[in-house]
Design a protein around this motif. Structure first.
Motif, short mmCIF file in Angstrom:
data_model
loop_
_atom_site.label_atom_id
_atom_site.label_comp_id
_atom_site.label_asym_id
_atom_site.label_seq_id
_atom_site.Cartn_x
_atom_site.Cartn_y
_atom_site.Cartn_z
N TYR A 11 0.84 -1.25 -0.02
CA TYR A 11 -0.03 -0.04 0.01
C TYR A 11 0.93 1.23 -0.04
O TYR A 11 1.73 1.45 0.72
N VAL A 12 0.77 2.08 -0.87
CA VAL A 12 1.51 3.37 -1.16
C VAL A 12 0.72 4.53 -1.25
O VAL A 12 0.01 4.60 -1.89
N ILE A 13 1.06 5.39 -0.36
CA ILE A 13 0.34 6.66 0.08
C ILE A 13 1.08 7.78 -0.47
O ILE A 13 2.14 8.18 0.22
N ASP A 14 0.62 8.81 -1.04
CA ASP A 14 1.34 10.12 -1.33
C ASP A 14 0.86 11.26 -0.55
O ASP A 14 -0.45 11.26 -0.54
N TYR A 15 1.46 11.96 0.08
CA TYR A 15 0.89 13.20 0.70
C TYR A 15 1.75 14.35 0.24
O TYR A 15 2.73 14.94 0.58
N GLU A 45 11.13 5.54 -9.08
CA GLU A 45 11.59 4.40 -9.10
C GLU A 45 10.15 3.49 -9.16
O GLU A 45 10.16 2.56 -9.84
N PHE A 46 9.09 3.93 -8.04
CA PHE A 46 8.12 2.86 -8.01
C PHE A 46 7.37 3.07 -9.56
O PHE A 46 6.97 2.29 -9.91
N GLN A 48 8.49 3.88 -12.42
CA GLN A 48 9.07 3.01 -13.45
C GLN A 48 8.94 1.91 -13.13
O GLN A 48 8.73 0.97 -14.32
N PHE A 49 9.12 1.22 -12.29
CA PHE A 49 8.92 -0.35 -11.95
C PHE A 49 7.42 -0.56 -12.44
O PHE A 49 7.20 -1.61 -13.07
N LEU A 50 6.31 0.30 -12.33
CA LEU A 50 5.04 -0.32 -12.60
C LEU A 50 4.69 -0.02 -14.18
O LEU A 50 3.59 -0.52 -14.52
N THR A 51 5.68 0.22 -14.81
CA THR A 51 5.43 0.57 -16.43
C THR A 51 5.44 -0.90 -16.87
O THR A 51 5.15 -1.05 -18.36
N PHE A 59 7.99 -8.60 -7.66
CA PHE A 59 7.43 -7.51 -7.03
C PHE A 59 7.89 -7.64 -5.40
O PHE A 59 8.15 -6.39 -4.88
N GLU A 60 8.07 -8.81 -4.92
CA GLU A 60 8.44 -8.97 -3.69
C GLU A 60 9.91 -8.49 -3.53
O GLU A 60 10.31 -7.86 -2.37
N ASP A 61 10.72 -8.58 -4.43
CA ASP A 61 12.26 -8.17 -4.28
C ASP A 61 12.13 -6.50 -4.42
O ASP A 61 13.11 -6.19 -3.81
N PHE A 62 11.34 -6.18 -5.31
CA PHE A 62 11.39 -4.60 -5.22
C PHE A 62 11.05 -3.99 -3.90
O PHE A 62 11.67 -3.29 -3.47
#
Length: 77
Positions: A11-15, A45-46, A48-51, A59-62
Motif C-alpha cells: 500500500y503506497v500513499i502520497d501526501y 522508481e516505483f 518506472q517499476f510499474l510501467t 514485486f517482492e524483491d522490489f
C-alpha cells in the motif's frame, strides 16, 4: 492524501502537501514514511517499476529493496 498503489502485498500513499510518501508492506506489517528527495526518488522508481509487468517474486524483491526504511510496526486499534 492520494493512494498511489494498493494490492495484497503493498500500500503506497502520497501526501503531496507534505512532500511525503508512506509505504506499507502488508506481508509483514511494516511501514515507513519517506520525505523530501527520498520520497521523490521512491516515487520515480516505483512509477518506472510499474510501467512493466512483474511476477510476484519480482514485486517482492522490489519491496524488499526498501526493507531498511520500513522501520515501524503496524498495529490495529
Amino acid at each position: 492524501m492520494n493512494v498511489l498503489f494498493n494490492n495484497p502485498l503493498l500500500y503506497v500513499i502520497d501526501y503531496p502537501g507534505h512532500a511525503a510518501l508512506e509505504i506499507l508492506d502488508k506481508r509483514n506489517g511494516r511501514m515507513g514514511l519517506l520525505r523530501g528527495s527520498t520520497a521523490d526518488r521512491m516515487r520515480g522508481e516505483f512509477s518506472q517499476f510499474l510501467t512493466q509487468e512483474h511476477d510476484q517474486e519480482e514485486f517482492e524483491d522490489f519491496i524488499d529493496s526498501y526493507e531498511a526504511i520500513l522501520d515501524h510496526s503496524v498495529s490495529r486499534h
